[in-house]
Scaffold this motif. Structure first.
Motif, PDB file in Angstrom:
ATOM      1  N   LYS A 152      -6.390  -5.853  -5.004  1.00 16.81           N
ATOM      2  CA  LYS A 152      -6.684  -4.517  -5.369  1.00 16.81           C
ATOM      3  C   LYS A 152      -7.107  -4.149  -6.842  1.00 16.81           C
ATOM      4  CE  LYS A 152      -5.065  -3.007  -1.172  1.00 16.81           C
ATOM      5  NZ  LYS A 152      -5.592  -2.274  -0.280  1.00 16.81           N
ATOM      6  N   ASN A 153      -7.297  -5.129  -7.461  1.00 18.94           N
ATOM      7  CA  ASN A 153      -7.818  -5.069  -8.721  1.00 18.94           C
ATOM      8  C   ASN A 153      -6.805  -4.134  -9.661  1.00 18.94           C
ATOM      9  OD1 ASN A 153      -9.528  -5.509 -10.832  1.00 18.94           O
ATOM     10  ND2 ASN A 153     -11.191  -4.343 -10.290  1.00 18.94           N
ATOM     11  N   LEU A 154      -5.507  -4.417  -9.273  1.00 18.61           N
ATOM     12  CA  LEU A 154      -4.534  -3.639 -10.323  1.00 18.61           C
ATOM     13  C   LEU A 154      -4.641  -4.147 -11.752  1.00 18.61           C
ATOM     14  CD1 LEU A 154      -1.615  -3.579  -7.916  1.00 18.61           C
ATOM     15  CD2 LEU A 154      -3.480  -1.974  -7.964  1.00 18.61           C
ATOM     16  N   TYR A 174       2.274  -2.807 -13.268  1.00 12.32           N
ATOM     17  CA  TYR A 174       0.712  -2.572 -12.793  1.00 12.32           C
ATOM     18  C   TYR A 174       0.539  -1.403 -12.409  1.00 12.32           C
ATOM     19  CZ  TYR A 174       1.221  -7.905 -12.988  1.00 12.32           C
ATOM     20  OH  TYR A 174       1.582  -9.092 -13.273  1.00 12.32           O
ATOM     21  N   ILE A 177       2.816   1.862  -3.579  1.00 10.45           N
ATOM     22  CA  ILE A 177       1.747   1.998  -4.577  1.00 10.45           C
ATOM     23  C   ILE A 177       1.577   3.574  -4.555  1.00 10.45           C
ATOM     24  CG2 ILE A 177      -0.670   1.621  -3.722  1.00 10.45           C
ATOM     25  CD1 ILE A 177      -0.730   0.434  -6.647  1.00 10.45           C
ATOM     26  N   GLY A 187       0.646   5.254  -7.818  1.00 15.97           N
ATOM     27  CA  GLY A 187      -0.188   4.294  -8.410  1.00 15.97           C
ATOM     28  C   GLY A 187       0.105   3.257  -9.332  1.00 15.97           C
ATOM     29  N   SER A 246      -2.979   1.058 -10.520  1.00 14.57           N
ATOM     30  CA  SER A 246      -4.174   1.115  -9.689  1.00 14.57           C
ATOM     31  C   SER A 246      -5.203   1.626 -10.471  1.00 14.57           C
ATOM     32  CB  SER A 246      -4.212   1.778  -8.280  1.00 14.57           C
ATOM     33  OG  SER A 246      -3.740   3.045  -8.471  1.00 14.57           O
ATOM     34  N   GLU A 247      -6.453   1.296 -10.370  1.00 15.10           N
ATOM     35  CA  GLU A 247      -7.582   1.710 -11.317  1.00 15.10           C
ATOM     36  C   GLU A 247      -7.675   3.452 -11.140  1.00 15.10           C
ATOM     37  OE1 GLU A 247     -11.121  -1.407 -11.106  1.00 15.10           O
ATOM     38  OE2 GLU A 247     -10.557  -0.750  -9.223  1.00 15.10           O
ATOM     39  N   ASP A 290       0.734  -1.397   0.177  1.00 13.21           N
ATOM     40  CA  ASP A 290      -0.172   0.059  -0.047  1.00 13.21           C
ATOM     41  C   ASP A 290       0.764   1.110   0.042  1.00 13.21           C
ATOM     42  OD1 ASP A 290      -2.295  -1.200  -0.216  1.00 13.21           O
ATOM     43  OD2 ASP A 290      -2.723  -1.132   2.297  1.00 13.21           O
TER      44      ASP A 290
END
Length: 200
Positions: free
Chosen positions: A43-45, A53, A14, A19, A55-56, A11
């Motif tokens: 985390k649906n990366l 990768y 990122i 992100g 983050s959304e 966390d």
């Protein structure tokens, strides 16, 4: 217990990297791949390239991402103009230069403007620029960029080309000695002199 600690670590990572996470970064921090992939899922990366990768909700730095995916690519031509404030347009698509022999099929298919150059001229004028997101990426210096524009003038919008030359001529930090030296290497000396006579 270990997993939740690792997730906390991820966390933080990122957030630090706006992100965006690379598998290699994560491994360097001592986090196992399996835990990272679990985190990616949870985390649906989104995977945006091999080992990268995001983050959304991240604003992806397209220039930095291109550099991570293709370290051979140097931002050149219209993209380099943007870094040097020699154009008021944001470069789209990005223009890059790679060594001759490097496979450009995929990059061209994705819509990038790709130029190739022989190895001995590839690193001339190589420097670093900062993307609008603050990441460092390889670019060509102003003088190399002017030579590139002259070499590729038939494939560059006239307005962009002339505007850049006029802006360069007005710059206090221009280096005409270096410009002429590069022009000799790239065999555009004669044409460059014609333009400079009009502008200077």
């Amino acid at each position: 217990m270990i997993k939740s600690k690792r997730f906390e670590q991820l966390d933080k990572l990122i957030v630090e990297h706006d992100g965006m996470l690379r598998t290699s970064q994560v491994i360097d921090c001592g986090i196992a791949k399996a835990i990272f992939y679990e985190y990616v899922k949870k985390k649906n990366l989104q995977q945006v390239a091999h080992g990268i990768y995001v983050s959304e909700d991240a604003w992806v730095d397209g220039m930095f991402l291109l550099h991570l995916r293709c370290s051979q690519a140097i931002f050149s031509h219209e993209s380099a103009l943007f870094f040097h404030d020699l154009t008021d347009r944001e470069p789209s698509p990005y223009a890059i230069t790679v060594r001759r022999g490097y496979s450009t099929t995929r990059l061209k298919a994705e819509g990038f403007s790709v130029y190739t150059i022989k190895s001995e001229l590839y690193e001339i004028g190589l420097t670093t620029g900062q993307t609008p997101f603050g990441h460092a990426v390889p670019i060509y210096d102003m003088e190399r960029t002017i030579c590139d524009l002259i070499r590729s003038r038939n494939s560059i919008e006239m307005q962009t080309f002339q505007g850049a030359l006029k802006m360069y001529a007005r710059r206090k930090d221009k280096d005409l000695r270096t410009l002429m030296r590069y022009a000799g290497m790239f065999r555009v000396e004669k044409i460059l002199r014609q333009y400079l006579e009009v502008l200077l």
